[in-house]
Design an enzyme around this catalytic site. Sequence first.
Site, PDB file in Angstrom:
ATOM      1  N   CYS A   2      -7.039 -63.328 -24.345  1.00  0.00           N
ATOM      2  CA  CYS A   2      -6.809 -64.217 -25.478  1.00  0.00           C
ATOM      3  C   CYS A   2      -7.158 -63.508 -26.778  1.00  0.00           C
ATOM      4  CB  CYS A   2      -7.677 -65.458 -25.374  1.00  0.00           C
ATOM      5  SG  CYS A   2      -7.311 -66.427 -23.918  1.00  0.00           S
ATOM      6  N   ARG A  27      -2.480 -57.222 -26.924  1.00  0.00           N
ATOM      7  CA  ARG A  27      -3.449 -57.652 -25.913  1.00  0.00           C
ATOM      8  C   ARG A  27      -2.783 -58.462 -24.804  1.00  0.00           C
ATOM      9  NH1 ARG A  27      -8.943 -58.307 -28.196  1.00  0.00           N
ATOM     10  NH2 ARG A  27      -9.236 -60.210 -27.028  1.00  0.00           N
ATOM     11  N   TRP A  73      -4.000 -65.974 -23.106  1.00  0.00           N
ATOM     12  CA  TRP A  73      -3.668 -65.284 -21.860  1.00  0.00           C
ATOM     13  C   TRP A  73      -4.285 -66.186 -20.794  1.00  0.00           C
ATOM     14  CZ3 TRP A  73      -1.373 -61.361 -19.231  1.00  0.00           C
ATOM     15  CH2 TRP A  73      -1.947 -60.954 -18.019  1.00  0.00           C
ATOM     16  N   ASN A  99     -11.913 -67.514 -26.399  1.00  0.00           N
ATOM     17  CA  ASN A  99     -11.564 -66.363 -25.562  1.00  0.00           C
ATOM     18  C   ASN A  99     -12.714 -66.205 -24.586  1.00  0.00           C
ATOM     19  OD1 ASN A  99     -10.976 -63.874 -24.482  1.00  0.00           O
ATOM     20  ND2 ASN A  99     -11.401 -62.715 -26.362  1.00  0.00           N
ATOM     21  N   GLU A 482      -5.820 -43.823  -3.444  1.00  0.00           N
ATOM     22  CA  GLU A 482      -5.609 -44.393  -4.779  1.00  0.00           C
ATOM     23  C   GLU A 482      -5.806 -43.310  -5.860  1.00  0.00           C
ATOM     24  OE1 GLU A 482      -4.232 -46.727  -6.096  1.00  0.00           O
ATOM     25  OE2 GLU A 482      -5.074 -46.951  -8.090  1.00  0.00           O
ATOM     26  N   LYS A 486      -2.969 -42.005  -8.633  1.00  0.00           N
ATOM     27  CA  LYS A 486      -3.189 -41.958 -10.080  1.00  0.00           C
ATOM     28  C   LYS A 486      -2.752 -40.612 -10.658  1.00  0.00           C
ATOM     29  CE  LYS A 486      -3.433 -45.265 -10.841  1.00  0.00           C
ATOM     30  NZ  LYS A 486      -3.414 -46.401 -10.006  1.00  0.00           N
ATOM     31  N   GLU A 489       1.116 -40.150 -10.486  1.00  0.00           N
ATOM     32  CA  GLU A 489       1.986 -40.922 -11.378  1.00  0.00           C
ATOM     33  C   GLU A 489       1.807 -40.591 -12.853  1.00  0.00           C
ATOM     34  OE1 GLU A 489       1.436 -45.215 -11.277  1.00  0.00           O
ATOM     35  OE2 GLU A 489      -0.689 -44.973 -10.884  1.00  0.00           O
ATOM     36  N   HIS A 505      -4.557 -30.963  11.715  1.00  0.00           N
ATOM     37  CA  HIS A 505      -3.371 -31.296  12.507  1.00  0.00           C
ATOM     38  C   HIS A 505      -2.094 -31.013  11.725  1.00  0.00           C
ATOM     39  CE1 HIS A 505      -5.948 -32.955  15.552  1.00  0.00           C
ATOM     40  NE2 HIS A 505      -6.596 -33.627  14.608  1.00  0.00           N
ATOM     41  N   LYS A 605       6.003 -51.139 -15.430  1.00  0.00           N
ATOM     42  CA  LYS A 605       4.763 -51.872 -15.151  1.00  0.00           C
ATOM     43  C   LYS A 605       4.982 -52.964 -14.104  1.00  0.00           C
ATOM     44  CE  LYS A 605       0.449 -52.899 -15.710  1.00  0.00           C
ATOM     45  NZ  LYS A 605      -0.457 -52.020 -14.946  1.00  0.00           N
TER      46      LYS A 605
HETATM   47  C1  F6R Z   1       0.195 -47.814  -9.777  1.00  0.00           C
HETATM   48  C2  F6R Z   1       0.779 -49.123 -10.008  1.00  0.00           C
HETATM   49  C3  F6R Z   1       1.751 -49.638  -9.007  1.00  0.00           C
HETATM   50  C4  F6R Z   1       1.517 -51.141  -8.774  1.00  0.00           C
HETATM   51  C5  F6R Z   1       2.606 -51.705  -7.865  1.00  0.00           C
HETATM   52  C6  F6R Z   1       2.376 -53.165  -7.551  1.00  0.00           C
HETATM   53  O1  F6R Z   1      -0.725 -47.468 -10.758  1.00  0.00           O
HETATM   54  O2  F6R Z   1       0.491 -49.773 -10.973  1.00  0.00           O
HETATM   55  O3  F6R Z   1       1.678 -48.932  -7.812  1.00  0.00           O
HETATM   56  O4  F6R Z   1       0.266 -51.306  -8.202  1.00  0.00           O
HETATM   57  O5  F6R Z   1       3.861 -51.553  -8.465  1.00  0.00           O
HETATM   58  O6  F6R Z   1       2.402 -53.931  -8.706  1.00  0.00           O
HETATM   59  P1  F6R Z   1       1.771 -55.377  -8.743  1.00  0.00           P
HETATM   60  O7  F6R Z   1       0.310 -55.232  -8.499  1.00  0.00           O
HETATM   61  O8  F6R Z   1       2.089 -55.888 -10.100  1.00  0.00           O
HETATM   62  O9  F6R Z   1       2.421 -56.156  -7.641  1.00  0.00           O
END
Ligand code: F6R
Length: 610
Positions: A2, A27, A73, A99, A482, A486, A489, A505, A605
């Site tokens: 928010c 935001r 938000w 907020n 994970e 990171k 990507e 292996h 995103k």
């Molecule tokens: C990696 C990333 C993606 C999301 C994936 C799922 O940093 O952001 O791998 O995690 O596309 O997205 P959501 O969580 O929005 O379903």
Amino acid sequence: MCGITGYIGPRPAIEIALDTLKRLEYRGYDSAGVAFWSGDHLEVMKRAGKIQHLTELLNGVEAHGLAVSHTRWATHGIPNDPNAHPHTDENGTVAVVHNGIIENYLELRHELGARGHRFSSETDTEVLAHLIEEQLPLCESPEEAVRRALQGVRGSYAIAVMFTEHPDRVVVARHDSPLVIGLGEGENFIASDIPALLPYTRRVILLENGDLGIITRDSVRLMRLDGSPIERPPVEITWSAEAAEKGGHEHFMIKEILEQPEAVRDTLRGRLKPNGGIAFPELKLELEDWQKFRRILIVACGTAYHAGLIGKFVLERWLRRPVEVYYSSEFRYGDPILQPNTLALFISQSGETADTLAALRLCREAGYTTMGIVNVVGSSIARECDHVLYTQAGPEISVASTKAYSTQIAVLSLLGLYLSSVNGTLPMHTYTEGVKSLMQMPSLIARSLETEPQVRQIAEALYQTPLAFYLGRGVDAYVAMEGALKIKEIAYVPTQEPPAGEMKHGPLALIEPGVIAVFVSTQERTREKLLGNLKEVKARQGTVFLVTTEDDDLLPQEADYTVRIPRLPMEELSPLVSIPVLQLFAYHVARLRGCEIDQPRNLAKSVTVE
Ligand code: F6R
């Protein structure tokens, strides 16, 4: 998250309200509204959707010297007109923008309801308007009414309050959510974030937790919530508008990495009780409902899938029931075996991922109990699940997910502890240990983040690597996956992330000088085994970067670079303290490689296509 803005002074207040709100758009928000002084009464106008909708609504409307405005938000209640801020009491005596999260709002709402108050929204915020209104006739000043009303409130808040009877002032207060006061000549401003104010003033007072402020055109008076007066010297802001949006950071990604202690704190808020109990007040499930689940299914994509793997680890350990984790895209077409008494969890930051949504619909057809672990309130997955547990990460703007992942793990850990307590599968002392670790988690994550200067130096030494292995065992292998995603990507570094025991292996053939191996080691019982894997890499002239706990004196002897993180009594929760180091490493490698960090190539995103 928010956004709050406000203005008191001689200029057109609505214009300033809209302009300052637009400056907080980065935001993220889902509705917007403004309360203003119309000349003889307090008026509120608000709309779901973009600020543009509010602008159209306000066309031709004039405010006289005073307005507070808000972008919402959603955290409690879907994004619609009634849930948008400002909120008022029934008579429109006070208007509040907020907020944060009021932890005990259900309790307060119930009590207010019993005293005859009627509510017009589903929000936690609305209780504040009613509480303040109740206090007004009992107090000497409106600020005293706000101060008293806040005494019964638990949770986080930054608030700004306007009063019909006192159009000469705005009262603000903060606890755990930011708020700044901008100082002008014969006018003053408020905002939850500095960028909103930069075109108007660069002299600001940063409120601290427990501060309350009374703002008029010509004065700013501050006191603590206990009523004692206080002074906070103004500071001069020198950031550019762009840097200010990112909290002075170069990228949203690093801002979001550093926000993790707070995001996890907000996610645990109201669910982890000070007495050690766990509750999900938002769920309508009885004890017997929780006890009937024989099997758990987790479905997600990407980072959310990796959080699901951690979920499998903790749930199986604590609950002793089978947990299967599927990539959403594979679940749909994988001819899954559908069984009764299954709890199906769908993890998603955006709540809009097409494959996860399709898998959810399949599970609903099969008659499963479905539960979303979702960040965006009112998103498709949240709406279509039988139950939803919101992560409270706030908007995640950088494409690479960081704080959403930590908050997903926090929810899964709470769920794991809760389910094992209602099923009696965890010894009391282990449960207590888990709860204690979760309570300390925000500060433990903050300690991990303190390694940043060291991680940056290591990135400077290793950023040119052609290939990075990410290795661990047990829960550390999942965190390694994970970490690998990171760096892949955002820095475009090719990676390999098998469980460490799989190296010999096949993947070991790829180790040669220049290749790096990032080892994650948080578990005592696999440490010696990991030592063997470390030596395998070293023997082939690979470079080892080790992330291990502060008490480890075995593995650092073999590593080229070591970063130490807090040792947790409950190892299952260690991903929350190990992942920040891997996120920071990926970030600094990407920065040194000159990559577009917040918007990596080829990625979006929210993945709303299959
Ligand atoms: C990696 C990333 C993606 C999301 C994936 C799922 O940093 O952001 O791998 O995690 O596309 O997205 P959501 O969580 O929005 O379903």
